[in-house]
Scaffold this active site. Structure first.
Site, PDB file in Angstrom:
ATOM      1  N   GLY A  16      -5.780   9.176 -10.147  1.00  0.00           N
ATOM      2  CA  GLY A  16      -6.636   9.429  -8.960  1.00  0.00           C
ATOM      3  C   GLY A  16      -7.978   9.033  -9.269  1.00  0.00           C
ATOM      4  N   SER A  17      -8.330   8.215 -10.098  1.00  0.00           N
ATOM      5  CA  SER A  17      -9.697   7.631 -10.309  1.00  0.00           C
ATOM      6  C   SER A  17     -10.293   6.997  -8.886  1.00  0.00           C
ATOM      7  CB  SER A  17      -9.873   6.860 -11.558  1.00  0.00           C
ATOM      8  OG  SER A  17      -9.300   5.564 -11.199  1.00  0.00           O
ATOM      9  N   ASN A  18      -9.474   6.439  -8.139  1.00  0.00           N
ATOM     10  CA  ASN A  18     -10.155   5.861  -7.128  1.00  0.00           C
ATOM     11  C   ASN A  18     -10.310   6.863  -5.746  1.00  0.00           C
ATOM     12  OD1 ASN A  18     -10.277   2.621  -7.216  1.00  0.00           O
ATOM     13  ND2 ASN A  18      -8.159   3.313  -8.257  1.00  0.00           N
ATOM     14  N   ASN A 111      -4.181  -0.580   1.058  1.00  0.00           N
ATOM     15  CA  ASN A 111      -3.454  -0.585  -0.420  1.00  0.00           C
ATOM     16  C   ASN A 111      -4.455  -1.313  -1.171  1.00  0.00           C
ATOM     17  OD1 ASN A 111      -1.906   0.089  -2.450  1.00  0.00           O
ATOM     18  ND2 ASN A 111      -1.207  -1.929  -2.415  1.00  0.00           N
ATOM     19  N   HIS A 113      -4.836  -3.222  -4.906  1.00  0.00           N
ATOM     20  CA  HIS A 113      -3.852  -3.875  -6.102  1.00  0.00           C
ATOM     21  C   HIS A 113      -4.660  -4.574  -6.838  1.00  0.00           C
ATOM     22  CE1 HIS A 113      -0.086  -5.473  -7.600  1.00  0.00           C
ATOM     23  NE2 HIS A 113      -0.886  -6.626  -7.398  1.00  0.00           N
ATOM     24  N   SER A 140      -7.754  -6.455  -5.103  1.00  0.00           N
ATOM     25  CA  SER A 140      -7.730  -6.893  -3.815  1.00  0.00           C
ATOM     26  C   SER A 140      -7.307  -5.687  -2.925  1.00  0.00           C
ATOM     27  CB  SER A 140      -6.647  -7.784  -3.536  1.00  0.00           C
ATOM     28  OG  SER A 140      -6.579  -8.849  -4.067  1.00  0.00           O
ATOM     29  N   GLY A 147       6.185  -5.951   3.847  1.00  0.00           N
ATOM     30  CA  GLY A 147       6.402  -6.643   2.377  1.00  0.00           C
ATOM     31  C   GLY A 147       5.542  -6.304   1.301  1.00  0.00           C
ATOM     32  N   ASP A 149       2.918  -5.678  -1.163  1.00  0.00           N
ATOM     33  CA  ASP A 149       1.642  -6.150  -1.477  1.00  0.00           C
ATOM     34  C   ASP A 149       1.180  -7.485  -0.851  1.00  0.00           C
ATOM     35  OD1 ASP A 149       1.161  -4.380  -3.246  1.00  0.00           O
ATOM     36  OD2 ASP A 149       1.905  -5.148  -4.729  1.00  0.00           O
ATOM     37  N   GLU A 178     -12.793  -1.602  -9.038  1.00  0.00           N
ATOM     38  CA  GLU A 178     -11.742  -1.109  -8.072  1.00  0.00           C
ATOM     39  C   GLU A 178     -12.513  -0.248  -7.382  1.00  0.00           C
ATOM     40  OE1 GLU A 178      -7.261  -2.203  -9.503  1.00  0.00           O
ATOM     41  OE2 GLU A 178      -8.064  -0.165  -9.761  1.00  0.00           O
TER      42      GLU A 178
END
Ligand code: GRF
Length: 221
Positions: A16-18, A111, A113, A140, A147, A149, A178
């Site tokens: 959960g660093s993001n 999302n 990635h 990204s 589909g 990613d 990120e």
């Protein structure tokens, strides 16, 4: 007139660093975002502590408690709808989503990635980047579609691959970038500068031919 504060839900499975980066940006006044709920599919996800410390409500919806992906996703969607979440952020949410879920939140779910999509979709990304002999990599953020990613890419940040790099060194260098990319990209949603329409990303009303590229020194696009 000031726009209404965007209601977001953040889905996690691990560190959960993001999520923490988003919480910190809100606390610092850099992001006009209301994180209305955090959902974790794992009760032992360390990131839950970040939400709790910030008094953000958490739902642990363990996939192991459901007979299949559809019923688990339906429970998650029910929670997100109850919160009237307008943006769903997958921040290290390690689940493949059913088409019912991606369809429900088409154009409203993003999302993060750790590659320069469309290169290296899926798991074990850093090792595959290294095996491919790429000279640069990055992260990204894309709209989530059926589909894996594969949805249209909104934004990227790049790093060079250095001699002697391994998965750990790439992860260590890319991690902070990120966080920066996620905050800058979520800000685009807070300020209603990006949207999705019929498989394409629009930035300030114009269709984007390339993902937005964030410079290492920049906080925002
Ligand atoms: C990030 O590296 C992201 O690219 C990937 O999962 C990781 C999540 O890290 N999707 P954290 O849980 O936010 O620390």
């Amino acid at each position: 007139m000031k726009q209404a504060t965007l209601r977001a839900a953040v889905l996690i499975s691990g560190t959960g660093s993001n999520l923490k980066a988003l919480i910190d940006a809100v606390d610092a006044g850099d992001l006009d975002l209301n994180i209305v709920r955090v959902v974790s599919n794992r009760e032992d996800a360390a990131g839950i502590n970040h939400a709790t410390a910030a008094a953000i409500p958490v739902s642990v919806i363990s996939h192991a408690a459901f007979p299949d992906r559809q019923t688990h996703d339906a429970a998650v969607v029910k929670t997100l709808k109850r919160e009237r979440a307008e943006l769903i952020v997958l921040a290290g949410y390690m689940r493949i989503l059913s088409e019912d879920f991606t369809g429900e939140y088409c154009g409203r779910m993003i999302n993060l990635h750790p590659s320069l999509l469309p290169l290296h979709k899926g798991l074990d990304t850093y090792n595959r980047v290294l095996q491919a002999g790429d000279r640069e990599t990055g992260a990204s953020i894309h709209f989530v579609t059926a589909g894996l990613d594969s949805g249209p890419v909104i934004s990227q940040i790049k790093i060079p691959i250095l001699p002697g790099d391994d998965a750990a060194s790439l992860s260590a260098r890319l991690g902070p970038l990120e966080h920066q990319l996620l905050v800058a990209t979520v800000e685009l949603f807070c300020s209603r500068k990006v949207h999705y329409h019929q498989g394409k990303v629009f930035h300030q009303g114009h269709v984007m031919e390339q993902p937005l590229l964030l410079n290492h020194d920049d906080r925002y696009f």
